[in-house]
Design a protein around this motif. Structure first.
Motif, PDB file in Angstrom:
ATOM      1  N   HIS A  84       0.859  -1.194   0.000  1.00  0.00           N
ATOM      2  CA  HIS A  84       0.000   0.000   0.000  1.00  0.00           C
ATOM      3  C   HIS A  84       0.889   1.235   0.000  1.00  0.00           C
ATOM      4  O   HIS A  84       1.919   1.262   0.668  1.00  0.00           O
ATOM      5  CB  HIS A  84      -0.911  -0.005   1.229  1.00  0.00           C
ATOM      6  CG  HIS A  84      -2.083   0.919   1.086  1.00  0.00           C
ATOM      7  ND1 HIS A  84      -1.957   2.295   1.071  1.00  0.00           N
ATOM      8  CD2 HIS A  84      -3.404   0.668   0.928  1.00  0.00           C
ATOM      9  CE1 HIS A  84      -3.151   2.833   0.896  1.00  0.00           C
ATOM     10  NE2 HIS A  84      -4.053   1.872   0.819  1.00  0.00           N
ATOM     11  N   ILE A 125      -5.455   3.309   7.806  1.00  0.00           N
ATOM     12  CA  ILE A 125      -4.852   4.094   6.730  1.00  0.00           C
ATOM     13  C   ILE A 125      -5.819   5.248   6.460  1.00  0.00           C
ATOM     14  O   ILE A 125      -7.036   5.043   6.458  1.00  0.00           O
ATOM     15  CB  ILE A 125      -4.680   3.240   5.454  1.00  0.00           C
ATOM     16  CG1 ILE A 125      -3.743   2.059   5.726  1.00  0.00           C
ATOM     17  CG2 ILE A 125      -4.157   4.083   4.280  1.00  0.00           C
ATOM     18  CD1 ILE A 125      -3.696   1.026   4.612  1.00  0.00           C
ATOM     19  N   TRP A 138     -11.257  14.588   3.572  1.00  0.00           N
ATOM     20  CA  TRP A 138     -10.742  13.290   4.033  1.00  0.00           C
ATOM     21  C   TRP A 138     -11.609  12.180   3.496  1.00  0.00           C
ATOM     22  O   TRP A 138     -12.822  12.174   3.677  1.00  0.00           O
ATOM     23  CB  TRP A 138     -10.634  13.276   5.557  1.00  0.00           C
ATOM     24  CG  TRP A 138      -9.527  14.180   5.986  1.00  0.00           C
ATOM     25  CD1 TRP A 138      -9.617  15.511   6.282  1.00  0.00           C
ATOM     26  CD2 TRP A 138      -8.141  13.847   6.084  1.00  0.00           C
ATOM     27  NE1 TRP A 138      -8.368  16.021   6.568  1.00  0.00           N
ATOM     28  CE2 TRP A 138      -7.448  15.021   6.449  1.00  0.00           C
ATOM     29  CE3 TRP A 138      -7.402  12.662   5.892  1.00  0.00           C
ATOM     30  CZ2 TRP A 138      -6.062  15.043   6.638  1.00  0.00           C
ATOM     31  CZ3 TRP A 138      -6.027  12.694   6.085  1.00  0.00           C
ATOM     32  CH2 TRP A 138      -5.378  13.873   6.450  1.00  0.00           C
ATOM     33  N   ASN A 141     -13.949   5.259   3.343  1.00  0.00           N
ATOM     34  CA  ASN A 141     -14.296   4.080   2.542  1.00  0.00           C
ATOM     35  C   ASN A 141     -15.780   3.789   2.647  1.00  0.00           C
ATOM     36  O   ASN A 141     -16.342   3.780   3.729  1.00  0.00           O
ATOM     37  CB  ASN A 141     -13.501   2.861   3.023  1.00  0.00           C
ATOM     38  CG  ASN A 141     -12.117   2.827   2.393  1.00  0.00           C
ATOM     39  OD1 ASN A 141     -11.842   3.561   1.449  1.00  0.00           O
ATOM     40  ND2 ASN A 141     -11.252   1.994   2.928  1.00  0.00           N
TER      41      ASN A 141
ATOM     42  N   PHE B   7      -4.625  11.505  13.796  1.00  0.00           N
ATOM     43  CA  PHE B   7      -4.561  11.219  12.359  1.00  0.00           C
ATOM     44  C   PHE B   7      -5.660  11.983  11.619  1.00  0.00           C
ATOM     45  O   PHE B   7      -6.672  12.364  12.219  1.00  0.00           O
ATOM     46  CB  PHE B   7      -4.709   9.713  12.109  1.00  0.00           C
ATOM     47  CG  PHE B   7      -3.576   8.933  12.700  1.00  0.00           C
ATOM     48  CD1 PHE B   7      -2.395   8.755  12.001  1.00  0.00           C
ATOM     49  CD2 PHE B   7      -3.678   8.431  13.996  1.00  0.00           C
ATOM     50  CE1 PHE B   7      -1.330   8.073  12.571  1.00  0.00           C
ATOM     51  CE2 PHE B   7      -2.612   7.748  14.568  1.00  0.00           C
ATOM     52  CZ  PHE B   7      -1.443   7.565  13.856  1.00  0.00           C
ATOM     53  N   GLY B   8      -5.467  12.123  10.315  1.00  0.00           N
ATOM     54  CA  GLY B   8      -6.495  12.692   9.451  1.00  0.00           C
ATOM     55  C   GLY B   8      -6.985  14.046   9.916  1.00  0.00           C
ATOM     56  O   GLY B   8      -6.192  14.907  10.340  1.00  0.00           O
ATOM     57  N   ASN B   9      -8.320  14.228   9.872  1.00  0.00           N
ATOM     58  CA  ASN B   9      -8.871  15.543  10.220  1.00  0.00           C
ATOM     59  C   ASN B   9      -8.679  15.892  11.695  1.00  0.00           C
ATOM     60  O   ASN B   9      -8.679  17.058  12.067  1.00  0.00           O
ATOM     61  CB  ASN B   9     -10.351  15.649   9.800  1.00  0.00           C
ATOM     62  CG  ASN B   9     -11.166  14.464  10.252  1.00  0.00           C
ATOM     63  OD1 ASN B   9     -10.706  13.626  11.012  1.00  0.00           O
ATOM     64  ND2 ASN B   9     -12.417  14.397   9.788  1.00  0.00           N
ATOM     65  N   ILE B  54      -8.080  -1.430  19.090  1.00  0.00           N
ATOM     66  CA  ILE B  54      -9.298  -0.629  19.164  1.00  0.00           C
ATOM     67  C   ILE B  54     -10.050  -0.942  20.462  1.00  0.00           C
ATOM     68  O   ILE B  54     -10.212  -2.114  20.815  1.00  0.00           O
ATOM     69  CB  ILE B  54     -10.232  -0.961  17.966  1.00  0.00           C
ATOM     70  CG1 ILE B  54      -9.530  -0.724  16.623  1.00  0.00           C
ATOM     71  CG2 ILE B  54     -11.562  -0.207  18.066  1.00  0.00           C
ATOM     72  CD1 ILE B  54      -9.526   0.683  16.127  1.00  0.00           C
ATOM     73  N   LEU B  72      -8.539   7.636  15.810  1.00  0.00           N
ATOM     74  CA  LEU B  72      -8.502   7.186  14.415  1.00  0.00           C
ATOM     75  C   LEU B  72      -9.790   7.544  13.676  1.00  0.00           C
ATOM     76  O   LEU B  72     -10.835   6.953  13.930  1.00  0.00           O
ATOM     77  CB  LEU B  72      -8.319   5.662  14.390  1.00  0.00           C
ATOM     78  CG  LEU B  72      -7.147   5.115  15.206  1.00  0.00           C
ATOM     79  CD1 LEU B  72      -7.199   3.597  15.244  1.00  0.00           C
ATOM     80  CD2 LEU B  72      -5.822   5.593  14.628  1.00  0.00           C
ATOM     81  N   PRO B  73      -9.720   8.461  12.743  1.00  0.00           N
ATOM     82  CA  PRO B  73     -10.884   8.770  11.892  1.00  0.00           C
ATOM     83  C   PRO B  73     -11.192   7.558  10.989  1.00  0.00           C
ATOM     84  O   PRO B  73     -10.412   6.602  10.971  1.00  0.00           O
ATOM     85  CB  PRO B  73     -10.411   9.956  11.045  1.00  0.00           C
ATOM     86  CG  PRO B  73      -9.167  10.442  11.671  1.00  0.00           C
ATOM     87  CD  PRO B  73      -8.567   9.288  12.412  1.00  0.00           C
ATOM     88  N   PRO B  74     -12.300   7.604  10.258  1.00  0.00           N
ATOM     89  CA  PRO B  74     -12.647   6.469   9.393  1.00  0.00           C
ATOM     90  C   PRO B  74     -11.485   6.078   8.473  1.00  0.00           C
ATOM     91  O   PRO B  74     -10.778   6.938   7.953  1.00  0.00           O
ATOM     92  CB  PRO B  74     -13.826   7.013   8.572  1.00  0.00           C
ATOM     93  CG  PRO B  74     -14.434   8.054   9.445  1.00  0.00           C
ATOM     94  CD  PRO B  74     -13.299   8.684  10.196  1.00  0.00           C
ATOM     95  N   PHE B  75     -11.320   4.769   8.298  1.00  0.00           N
ATOM     96  CA  PHE B  75     -10.203   4.268   7.495  1.00  0.00           C
ATOM     97  C   PHE B  75     -10.489   4.479   6.005  1.00  0.00           C
ATOM     98  O   PHE B  75     -11.632   4.421   5.562  1.00  0.00           O
ATOM     99  CB  PHE B  75      -9.973   2.785   7.768  1.00  0.00           C
ATOM    100  CG  PHE B  75      -9.660   2.482   9.209  1.00  0.00           C
ATOM    101  CD1 PHE B  75      -9.216   3.474  10.073  1.00  0.00           C
ATOM    102  CD2 PHE B  75      -9.811   1.199   9.712  1.00  0.00           C
ATOM    103  CE1 PHE B  75      -8.918   3.204  11.410  1.00  0.00           C
ATOM    104  CE2 PHE B  75      -9.515   0.901  11.046  1.00  0.00           C
ATOM    105  CZ  PHE B  75      -9.079   1.904  11.887  1.00  0.00           C
ATOM    106  N   ALA B  76      -9.417   4.670   5.248  1.00  0.00           N
ATOM    107  CA  ALA B  76      -9.589   4.995   3.825  1.00  0.00           C
ATOM    108  C   ALA B  76      -8.550   4.290   2.965  1.00  0.00           C
ATOM    109  O   ALA B  76      -8.183   4.757   1.895  1.00  0.00           O
ATOM    110  CB  ALA B  76      -9.506   6.505   3.630  1.00  0.00           C
ATOM    111  N   GLY B  77      -8.091   3.121   3.431  1.00  0.00           N
ATOM    112  CA  GLY B  77      -7.082   2.382   2.667  1.00  0.00           C
ATOM    113  C   GLY B  77      -7.664   1.817   1.382  1.00  0.00           C
ATOM    114  O   GLY B  77      -8.874   1.665   1.257  1.00  0.00           O
TER     115      GLY B  77
END
Lengths: 142, 78
Positions: A84, A125, A138, A141, B7-9, B54, B72-77
């Motif tokens: 990734h 991620i 942002w 998914n 992380f993230g926002n 978690i 941890l904001p929502p995952f976006a992998g």
């Protein structure tokens, strides 16, 4: 622990080389590959031009290890690889590469789907979608 | 000291990827209240990880010295 995260987009050369490396493993009869490509989503009148990925790497690596182990338990696989991107990946470039190999065909389809789903749902991620006006949002998914 | 990773926002709201708090022990609820008063994290969807696992935000959990907490904001992998 296997290395998953690569800086920037995953190149075609990297993917080709990964395939070539398996030619010496003669018990393999089937490979399956999933490639995720950054899409130019439209949000209002903005268009996504790139995604900048970050990860909680320590936790992500632990989770990825657990996912790998569970895939080997569930399916009859010879080997599997997950890569990734981190950092900026432009529209049209590859950001995830999942590569599953087995003796026979059936297992690799299911295993690939299983791996991609678990990576998307469980690995920390994060993706910043960068718009053509340099604004961002942002990614979540769906 | 307790380490908090953002992380993230949420990292944007905190204007930082991580910080360490002076406190050596507090409940998870107290910690989340404190962070909400500093960065208004209540407006974001997020999960909490303690030592890279978690946990439920409602869990009666004591956070102590050398624990590593992450928002941890929502995952976006992928």
């Amino acid at each position: 622990m296997k290395k998953v995260f690569l800086e920037g987009a995953i190149s075609s050369e990297f993917i080709a080389e990964s395939i070539a490396k398996h030619q010496s493993k003669h018990s393999i009869g089937a490979h399956n590959i999933f490639l995720g490509q950054v899409r130019a989503d439209e949000v209002g009148d903005q268009k996504v031009v790139a995604i900048e990925y970050t990860a909680y790497e320590e936790m992500a690596n632990e989770k990825l290890h657990e996912i790998r182990e569970s895939a080997f338990e569930k399916f009859d696989l010879t080997c599997l690889h997950i890569y990734h991107s981190l950092g900026k990946v432009e529209v049209g470039e590859i950001c995830i590469f999942v590569f599953v190999s087995s003796k026979r065909r059936k297992q690799v389809y299911e295993a690939t789907e299983y791996l991609v789903n678990r990576v998307k749902e469980e690995v920390p991620i994060f993706g910043k979608e960068i718009f053509d006006n340099a604004d961002h949002q942002w990614k979540v998914n769906s | 000291m307790i380490t908090i990773n953002y992380f993230g926002n949420i990292a944007e709201a905190a204007q930082s990827d991580s910080e360490t708090l002076e406190q050596t022990s507090m409940s998870l609820a107290e910690l989340l209240d404190l962070l909400d008063s500093k960065y208004a994290i209540g407006k974001f969807p997020f999960q909490v990880a303690v030592n890279r696992k978690i946990v439920s935000k409602q869990q009666a959990l004591n956070i102590s010295d050398s624990d590593e907490v992450a928002l941890l904001p929502p995952f976006a992998g992928g």
